[in-house]
Design a protein around this motif. Structure first.
Motif, PDB file in Angstrom:
ATOM      1  N   ALA A  40      36.744  38.206  38.633  1.00  0.00           N
ATOM      2  CA  ALA A  40      36.692  39.345  39.553  1.00  0.00           C
ATOM      3  C   ALA A  40      35.710  39.049  40.676  1.00  0.00           C
ATOM      4  N   GLU A  41      35.982  39.629  41.849  1.00  0.00           N
ATOM      5  CA  GLU A  41      35.103  39.500  43.004  1.00  0.00           C
ATOM      6  C   GLU A  41      34.364  40.812  43.216  1.00  0.00           C
ATOM      7  N   TYR A  42      33.119  40.710  43.668  1.00  0.00           N
ATOM      8  CA  TYR A  42      32.276  41.885  43.868  1.00  0.00           C
ATOM      9  C   TYR A  42      31.547  41.779  45.200  1.00  0.00           C
ATOM     10  N   ASP A  43      31.119  42.929  45.706  1.00  0.00           N
ATOM     11  CA  ASP A  43      30.348  42.965  46.944  1.00  0.00           C
ATOM     12  C   ASP A  43      28.869  42.673  46.710  1.00  0.00           C
ATOM     13  N   SER A  44      28.382  42.933  45.492  1.00  0.00           N
ATOM     14  CA  SER A  44      26.963  42.700  45.218  1.00  0.00           C
ATOM     15  C   SER A  44      26.783  41.732  44.056  1.00  0.00           C
ATOM     16  N   ARG A  45      25.719  40.991  44.094  1.00  0.00           N
ATOM     17  CA  ARG A  45      25.398  40.032  43.034  1.00  0.00           C
ATOM     18  C   ARG A  45      25.096  40.768  41.732  1.00  0.00           C
ATOM     19  N   ALA A  46      24.437  41.907  41.836  1.00  0.00           N
ATOM     20  CA  ALA A  46      24.100  42.677  40.642  1.00  0.00           C
ATOM     21  C   ALA A  46      25.355  43.121  39.898  1.00  0.00           C
ATOM     22  N   ALA A  47      26.373  43.523  40.613  1.00  0.00           N
ATOM     23  CA  ALA A  47      27.622  43.953  39.982  1.00  0.00           C
ATOM     24  C   ALA A  47      28.308  42.783  39.283  1.00  0.00           C
ATOM     25  N   ALA A  48      28.291  41.616  39.884  1.00  0.00           N
ATOM     26  CA  ALA A  48      28.901  40.437  39.267  1.00  0.00           C
ATOM     27  C   ALA A  48      28.147  40.028  38.004  1.00  0.00           C
ATOM     28  N   GLU A  49      26.826  40.081  38.030  1.00  0.00           N
ATOM     29  CA  GLU A  49      26.044  39.725  36.856  1.00  0.00           C
ATOM     30  C   GLU A  49      26.199  40.765  35.748  1.00  0.00           C
TER      31      GLU A  49
END
Length: 59
Positions: A40-49
């Motif tokens: 999945a792709e995310y706008d924020s690094r925190a969401a991806a982690e």
């Protein structure tokens, strides 16, 4: 399109990386386990982690 990934981090079986697309920073979380299709792709690094930490691999 060929993406240049940077800032790799591995959280369990999930790789998290950042890249630039159309002038915007994007973040990707992808599971490396066999037969697991999670990515999945995310706008924020925190969401991806967060997605990487909470991913439960069905494989």
């Amino acid at each position: 399109m060929n993406r240049r990934f940077r800032n790799f981090r591995r959280i369990g079986p999930v790789n998290v990386a950042s890249y630039v697309e159309r002038g915007r920073n994007r973040h990707l979380a992808a599971c490396t386990a066999p037969r697991c299709d999670f990515s999945a792709e995310y706008d924020s690094r925190a969401a991806a982690e967060l997605a990487a930490r909470t991913h439960r691999c069905p494989a």
